[in-house]
Scaffold this motif. Sequence first.
Motif, PDB file in Angstrom:
ATOM      1  N   VAL A  78       0.843  -1.193   0.000  1.00 20.84           N
ATOM      2  CA  VAL A  78       0.000   0.000   0.000  1.00 20.84           C
ATOM      3  C   VAL A  78       0.879   1.245   0.000  1.00 20.84           C
ATOM      4  O   VAL A  78       1.895   1.300   0.709  1.00 20.84           O
ATOM      5  N   SER A  79       0.491   2.252  -0.788  1.00 18.55           N
ATOM      6  CA  SER A  79       1.126   3.568  -0.755  1.00 18.55           C
ATOM      7  C   SER A  79       0.064   4.607  -0.431  1.00 18.55           C
ATOM      8  O   SER A  79      -1.048   4.547  -0.956  1.00 18.55           O
ATOM      9  N   LEU A  80       0.386   5.537   0.457  1.00 17.87           N
ATOM     10  CA  LEU A  80      -0.538   6.607   0.773  1.00 17.87           C
ATOM     11  C   LEU A  80       0.239   7.879   1.038  1.00 17.87           C
ATOM     12  O   LEU A  80       1.465   7.854   1.237  1.00 17.87           O
ATOM     13  N   LEU A  81      -0.459   8.998   1.022  1.00 20.15           N
ATOM     14  CA  LEU A  81       0.165  10.293   1.214  1.00 20.15           C
ATOM     15  C   LEU A  81       0.088  10.711   2.670  1.00 20.15           C
ATOM     16  O   LEU A  81      -0.894  10.425   3.364  1.00 20.15           O
ATOM     17  N   SER A  82       1.137  11.385   3.117  1.00 21.83           N
ATOM     18  CA  SER A  82       1.204  11.866   4.488  1.00 21.83           C
ATOM     19  C   SER A  82      -0.026  12.709   4.831  1.00 21.83           C
ATOM     20  O   SER A  82      -0.411  13.613   4.096  1.00 21.83           O
ATOM     21  N   VAL A 104      -9.336 -13.654  15.700  1.00 24.36           N
ATOM     22  CA  VAL A 104      -9.104 -12.315  16.240  1.00 24.36           C
ATOM     23  C   VAL A 104      -7.835 -11.771  15.601  1.00 24.36           C
ATOM     24  O   VAL A 104      -6.802 -12.445  15.575  1.00 24.36           O
ATOM     25  N   TYR A 105      -7.901 -10.506  15.082  1.00 24.67           N
ATOM     26  CA  TYR A 105      -6.779  -9.923  14.359  1.00 24.67           C
ATOM     27  C   TYR A 105      -5.972  -8.990  15.258  1.00 24.67           C
ATOM     28  O   TYR A 105      -6.528  -8.264  16.102  1.00 24.67           O
ATOM     29  N   SER A 106      -4.668  -9.007  15.063  1.00 28.69           N
ATOM     30  CA  SER A 106      -3.767  -8.049  15.710  1.00 28.69           C
ATOM     31  C   SER A 106      -2.749  -7.591  14.676  1.00 28.69           C
ATOM     32  O   SER A 106      -2.529  -8.254  13.659  1.00 28.69           O
ATOM     33  N   SER A 107      -2.129  -6.421  14.920  1.00 27.85           N
ATOM     34  CA  SER A 107      -1.185  -5.845  13.954  1.00 27.85           C
ATOM     35  C   SER A 107       0.110  -5.467  14.643  1.00 27.85           C
ATOM     36  O   SER A 107       0.142  -5.188  15.850  1.00 27.85           O
ATOM     37  N   PHE A 108       1.178  -5.445  13.853  1.00 25.29           N
ATOM     38  CA  PHE A 108       2.492  -5.065  14.356  1.00 25.29           C
ATOM     39  C   PHE A 108       3.169  -4.183  13.302  1.00 25.29           C
ATOM     40  O   PHE A 108       3.168  -4.512  12.121  1.00 25.29           O
ATOM     41  N   GLY A 109       3.749  -3.054  13.759  1.00 25.73           N
ATOM     42  CA  GLY A 109       4.521  -2.204  12.861  1.00 25.73           C
ATOM     43  C   GLY A 109       3.780  -1.031  12.272  1.00 25.73           C
ATOM     44  O   GLY A 109       4.334  -0.320  11.428  1.00 25.73           O
ATOM     45  N   LEU A 110       2.518  -0.798  12.664  1.00 26.22           N
ATOM     46  CA  LEU A 110       1.790   0.345  12.111  1.00 26.22           C
ATOM     47  C   LEU A 110       2.444   1.653  12.553  1.00 26.22           C
ATOM     48  O   LEU A 110       2.833   1.796  13.713  1.00 26.22           O
ATOM     49  N   PRO A 111       2.594   2.638  11.651  1.00 17.81           N
ATOM     50  CA  PRO A 111       3.159   3.934  12.047  1.00 17.81           C
ATOM     51  C   PRO A 111       2.170   4.686  12.935  1.00 17.81           C
ATOM     52  O   PRO A 111       0.964   4.380  12.942  1.00 17.81           O
ATOM     53  N   PRO A 112       2.655   5.663  13.705  1.00 13.58           N
ATOM     54  CA  PRO A 112       1.753   6.420  14.584  1.00 13.58           C
ATOM     55  C   PRO A 112       0.646   7.091  13.783  1.00 13.58           C
ATOM     56  O   PRO A 112       0.880   7.639  12.711  1.00 13.58           O
ATOM     57  N   PRO A 150       7.138  -2.207   7.255  1.00 16.23           N
ATOM     58  CA  PRO A 150       6.702  -3.603   7.118  1.00 16.23           C
ATOM     59  C   PRO A 150       5.612  -3.894   8.157  1.00 16.23           C
ATOM     60  O   PRO A 150       5.842  -3.764   9.361  1.00 16.23           O
ATOM     61  N   ILE A 151       4.431  -4.265   7.696  1.00 18.34           N
ATOM     62  CA  ILE A 151       3.279  -4.485   8.570  1.00 18.34           C
ATOM     63  C   ILE A 151       2.975  -5.982   8.625  1.00 18.34           C
ATOM     64  O   ILE A 151       2.945  -6.659   7.588  1.00 18.34           O
ATOM     65  N   GLY A 181       0.384 -12.716   8.013  1.00 19.42           N
ATOM     66  CA  GLY A 181       0.750 -12.287   6.666  1.00 19.42           C
ATOM     67  C   GLY A 181       1.332 -10.891   6.726  1.00 19.42           C
ATOM     68  O   GLY A 181       1.085 -10.145   7.683  1.00 19.42           O
ATOM     69  N   GLN A 182       2.123 -10.541   5.722  1.00 21.69           N
ATOM     70  CA  GLN A 182       2.820  -9.265   5.738  1.00 21.69           C
ATOM     71  C   GLN A 182       2.554  -8.457   4.462  1.00 21.69           C
ATOM     72  O   GLN A 182       2.231  -9.019   3.419  1.00 21.69           O
ATOM     73  N   PHE A 183       2.705  -7.139   4.594  1.00 18.37           N
ATOM     74  CA  PHE A 183       2.725  -6.243   3.442  1.00 18.37           C
ATOM     75  C   PHE A 183       3.521  -5.010   3.828  1.00 18.37           C
ATOM     76  O   PHE A 183       3.842  -4.799   5.017  1.00 18.37           O
ATOM     77  N   THR A 184       3.895  -4.203   2.848  1.00 17.11           N
ATOM     78  CA  THR A 184       4.654  -2.978   3.093  1.00 17.11           C
ATOM     79  C   THR A 184       3.760  -1.768   2.882  1.00 17.11           C
ATOM     80  O   THR A 184       3.093  -1.645   1.849  1.00 17.11           O
ATOM     81  N   LEU A 185       3.737  -0.913   3.878  1.00 21.54           N
ATOM     82  CA  LEU A 185       2.986   0.343   3.808  1.00 21.54           C
ATOM     83  C   LEU A 185       3.989   1.472   3.562  1.00 21.54           C
ATOM     84  O   LEU A 185       4.911   1.675   4.360  1.00 21.54           O
TER      85      LEU A 185
END
Length: 743
Positions: free
Chosen positions: A487-491, A513-521, A541-542, A556-560
């Motif tokens: 995924v790409s997004l704008l600031s 139940v889902y959990s996430s690791f590495g999300l930016p603030p 890397p999320i 599973g992983q993806f790059t934000l």
Amino acid sequence: MNIFSILRAPAAIGRRTLAICHITGIILLTSILAANGQSLPQSFSLVTVTAGLRNPTTMATTADGRIWIAEQGGTLRIVKNSTLLPTPFVSLSVDASGERGLIGLAVDPAFPVNGYVYLYYTVPAANGMAPHNRVSRFTAAGDVAVAGSETVLLDLDPLSSATNHNGGAMAFGPDGKLYIGVGENANAPNAQSLTNHLGKVLRINADGSIPADNPFATGSDARRRIWAYGLRNPYTLTFQPGSGRLLVNDVGQDSWEEINDATTGGQNFGWPLAEGSTSTSGLANPVFAYPHGSGDGKGCAITGGAFYDPDNGTYPATMTGKYFYQDLCNNWINYIDLSAGAAVRSAFATGMPAGGLGLTLGTDGVLYSLSRGSGGSSGMLYKIIHLIPDVPEAFRMVAPVYNCQTGAIQFKTTGGNGTPVEYQAVGVTGWTTNPNQFIEAGLRADPKPMMLWARQNNVLVNYMFNLQGACNGTNQPPAFVGPFANVSLLSGQPYSMTILSSAFADPEGELLVYSSFGLPPGLSLSGNIISGSTTQLGDFPITIQATDPWGLAASGQFTLTVQQTIPMEPLRLTAPVYNCSTGSLVFQTSGGNGSPVEFFAIGVTPWTLNPMQYVEAGLRADPKPITLNARQGGRETTFLFNLQAACGQARTATPETARPFTARLYPNPVGPAVVVGIEGAQGQHIRLQLTDLSGKPIVEKQLDVTEADQRTGMDIQRQPSGMYLLRISNGRQAETLRVLKQE
């Protein structure tokens, strides 16, 4: 060799040679270059801001977020919105041999009002005058210096044939005075003499005059400018916000690198009478010194330092108020705590990019690191960001790990705040912090459902455990089916992503139940939806994890990728596409915010969303100027269109049969070339124009499309990394693509 001859050490080097490190011997050993790779604390990341700097030496920031970077050859560059501006602020004629050149930089505290920037550079020999270092003031007009605005504040002593130990440190103190670090020009006795500027920290007024309250009030002008002396090569200095504490990094020779507290004027820091701490009366000891050698905490040259005291800090609170410093040779960053007596060192980062020459605190609350790389145009600017961990999920109990044959049970919880957890189950155990227990045989013989309990800081949760159900089946873990798309997004832009149930499969069809690791603030996961907005730039890397009721999980992983927001230029009308024979007119606009645009012109059309209209025959027979109007979101713009002039110049219109086209990049981000694909424009003449974010043209190309899916390339190898705009148009239709170049 000198501080700027990095990465050219021999494979073997004597201890004395390493220790001397004049900064003439500042080099990276082969063993050091083969260090263990970059290592930062958990949740920290090194992000490239810009590349292509040519032999950078020092940097400074302004309150508007710009980062100013001096290049040894005499150019002062500006990084604005994470982009290196192509036009230098100023280009000076300098002597750049050895450690000479443009080596010092400071910004006036009243810069938003007066635009003053101060530079320390080496004036070449001319007209019988020896080369010497100079401090001058320049006035900014936007991103460039006002022509002829240089005001010379101070010409320092003539330099000898030695090209090293020039210092260059400059900073304004809370008293509004300019403090200047000057090296002893490889002549150690200069540092103890009060008759010259060499081997000193000087203090002058912003206009170059001498403050009356300097510690040496009488004697020559050089003596009266001295604030501190006994220094070898004060390469960087900085003030702590709030306290006004002044620390000076002095590059050592044989054994020690020094951090000196020069807050009080008149101190003698000992060189060449002492290096490191000494018991000699009358000499001031450093507040901290580290030895020469290899490995973290040891080195050969201290080249950068910054207090972490931001207004909007993103680092852990334990780092606030600490002084971060770096070593050139061993590529590490440490920090010291000076709040309680003797300095206490803490490790921070190792394996940093080669040739670290500066640290500074940005207006965004993160540290920036300047790297010279291997010389030439390989200089880089980095920032060290702290990825704030995801908000902890609620404390809860999940299915235990249970052995049906032995009765061994392991209590399991997720979430919480990390403090100790206690467990209990009737007939199994009283409250205990040990999650590993045993179900006695009687309970196993009559397997009824059992209530398991856990508590953490008085938060009590439970889980109903069905022994019989657990042992009658063989629960299998879920599996990741995916894939997740990058995924790409704008600031700063709103973002939402739904984790589809099809991304994971559970053999028993149980609720995951889902959990996430590495999300930016700024981004968070709630249920199966990631949402929010973030201003933290970079690649993240999320990891998404799905857990079944028994605690078994798959991920599973993806790059934000978060990119700099492209500022929108205001909506404006431009010259329309007009056919003098038929009267067909196509309104043309640029800029805007992407929402629908309405058009209007008397005798042509009432307000309409359709840009393609027709000028009626009466107006064409008496062709007077027509005012065209466009509006978007309540904001209106106009364009005066002269029909007679347009047709008198035989204006050529785009054929009515032109078909709409689509354009896309292969790939994006791009490398040394932009490859664009254009579909649906066969037989049309296409214009491609690549610009920077301000609209300044960089590359332009004209193309007659001959294929249904035409591809063409544009060479941008010489352009720096960053964001660009590519406009593709056929006269009737225009498409703009964002192009991200990465090295």
